[in-house]
Design an enzyme around this catalytic site. Structure first.
Site, short mmCIF file in Angstrom:
data_model
loop_
_atom_site.label_atom_id
_atom_site.label_comp_id
_atom_site.label_asym_id
_atom_site.label_seq_id
_atom_site.Cartn_x
_atom_site.Cartn_y
_atom_site.Cartn_z
N TYR A 135 0.95 -1.17 -0.10
CA TYR A 135 -0.11 0.06 0.11
C TYR A 135 0.89 1.49 -0.03
CZ TYR A 135 -4.81 -1.53 0.82
OH TYR A 135 -6.19 -2.15 0.73
N LYS A 190 2.66 -15.17 2.63
CA LYS A 190 2.73 -15.89 1.46
C LYS A 190 4.15 -16.24 1.29
CE LYS A 190 1.34 -17.50 -2.49
NZ LYS A 190 0.10 -18.53 -2.52
N ASP A 222 -3.57 -18.12 0.53
CA ASP A 222 -4.68 -18.71 -0.27
C ASP A 222 -5.52 -19.65 0.62
OD1 ASP A 222 -2.34 -19.94 -0.10
OD2 ASP A 222 -2.28 -20.60 -2.16
N ASP A 246 -6.85 -6.67 4.13
CA ASP A 246 -7.60 -5.95 3.61
C ASP A 246 -8.63 -6.82 3.02
OD1 ASP A 246 -9.22 -3.69 2.09
OD2 ASP A 246 -8.19 -4.13 0.19
N ASP A 250 -12.73 -8.39 4.56
CA ASP A 250 -13.88 -8.34 3.61
C ASP A 250 -14.64 -9.56 3.64
OD1 ASP A 250 -13.60 -5.64 3.04
OD2 ASP A 250 -14.57 -5.85 0.77
C1 IPM Z 1 -10.53 -0.74 4.01
C2 IPM Z 1 -10.65 0.20 2.53
C3 IPM Z 1 -9.56 0.81 2.25
C4 IPM Z 1 -8.39 0.00 2.12
C5 IPM Z 1 -9.72 1.81 0.72
C6 IPM Z 1 -10.81 2.54 1.10
C7 IPM Z 1 -8.32 2.45 0.65
O1 IPM Z 1 -10.85 -1.01 1.53
O2 IPM Z 1 -10.36 0.15 4.77
O3 IPM Z 1 -10.65 -1.85 3.99
O4 IPM Z 1 -7.91 -0.69 1.16
O5 IPM Z 1 -7.58 -0.08 3.24
MG MG Z 2 -11.19 -3.00 2.33
#
Ligand code: IPM
Ligand code: MG
Length: 356
Positions: A135, A190, A222, A246, A250
């Protein structure tokens, strides 16, 4: 105690308004000050993270953040895009430790995309390193390829990197968090392919020497993605780098029924923190009054716990959220037959009422 309130874009303003209702109802002595951030700040000041907003955030004990982003900004130069605001705040404030708890609340077992028996009682804590990795690694950019498969053509590149102190400090955060709960850390890497993550694995293993009471396992990313949907309850604390965290957070959110339920805390070494829902600005449903404010309300509870030293107030909010779920109130993202569909503001009002 000072809270900087940064609602941002899309549903950010709607969900933060509900969290503020809940905070106001607690009648604690904090001062709140709002500022624009993300696309909203770009429109007003020509920059997603104006100096004045950054200053407010730096001077606050905690930041309550909504969400940033909208497709209409996708064509802007990267430094002007709304996402740069949250990345800039993380970097400028040194918010390296991101806590993303994935808890499946009992009344929402049926809202998960997995079978109820796989998620009932689920309580995972994802600890994502937040200020390093691909990042932020330099150099990055576009150029004409000097070598590779197609020399002379256009290419793009990013840099994945971690320094020893960055890995050490996030590993310590993870081991210490695990000590207070299931005493198990899964470090996700990884290492079979990437130098950065072989180093990650080596350093985490070294730090573990100081935490022999906590079990450590290593898992490739993975496989971790697969295990999260195969037997999620086998996890306790997951610690991983910025990008893998990240993605996995999710994924983990869906186990809990909806990403609209997932709070997060991003802390620096002074316990100053930024608190935000793990979801984004959802421009598709913005302004409709249907967004789930619970992730933001639960983020406010984390803020009370971690940055403002108000454990009791944090628990009051969390149990109020449990109560409204038990009452069967549901925003559309967690709605199922036999429950009561409510909008954003109704959900916030119900939480306030349940505070007692
Ligand atoms: C998160 C989001 C952010 C990230 C984006 C909006 C930059 O997806 O906080 O998970 O990738 O960290
Ligand atoms: Mg995110």
């Amino acid at each position: 105690m000072k809270i900087a309130v940064l609602p941002g874009d899309g549903i950010g303003t709607e969900i933060v308004a509900e969290a503020i209702k809940v905070l106001d109802a607690l009648a604690l002595p904090f001062e709140m000050e709002s500022a624009l951030v993300g696309g909203a700040a770009y429109e007003a000041h020509g920059h997603p993270l104006p100096e004045s907003t950054l200053k407010l955030a730096k001077e606050a004990d905690a930041i309550l953040f909504g969400a940033v982003g909208d497709w209409k900004y996708d064509k802007l130069d990267r430094p002007l895009r709304p996402e740069q605001a949250i990345l800039g705040l993380r970097k400028h404030l040194g918010l390296f430790a991101n806590f993303r708890p994935a808890i499946c609340h009992a009344p929402l077992v049926g809202a998960s995309s997995l079978k109820p028996e796989l998620v009932a009682g689920l309580d995972i804590l994802i600890i994502r390193e937040l200020t390093g990795d691909i990042y932020f690694g330099q150099p990055r950019g576009r150029r004409t390829a000097a070598d590779g498969l197609f020399p002379g053509t256009e290419e793009a590149f990013d840099t994945m990197r971690y320094s020893r102190p960055e890995i050490e400090r996030i590993a310590r955060v993870a081991f210490e968090a695990a000590r207070k709960r299931g005493k198990k850390v899964t470090s996700v890497d990884k290492a079979n392919v990437l130098e950065t993550f072989q180093f990650w694995k080596d350093v985490v293993t070294e730090v573990h020497q100081d935490y022999q009471d906590v079990a450590l396992e290593h898992m490739y990313v993975d496989n971790a993605a697969m295990q999260l949907v195969k037997q999620p309850k086998a996890f306790d604390v997951i610690v991983t780098g910025n990008m893998f965290g990240d993605i996995l957070s999710d994924e983990a959110s869906m186990l809990t029924g909806s990403i609209g339920m997932l709070p997060s805390a991003s802390l620096n070494d002074r316990k100053q923190g930024l608190y935000e829902p793990s979801h984004g600005s959802a421009p598709d449903i913005a302004g409709k009054g249907v967004a789930n404010p619970l992730a933001t309300i639960l983020s406010a509870a984390m803020m009370l716990r971690y940055s403002l030293n108000q454990e009791q107030a944090a628990q009051r909010i969390e149990s109020a959220v449990q109560q409204v779920l038990a009452q069967g109130l549901r925003t559309p993202d967690i709605y199922s037959d036999g429950t009561t569909k409510v909008g954003t503001a109704q959900m916030g009002d119900a939480v306030v009422k349940a505070l007692g």
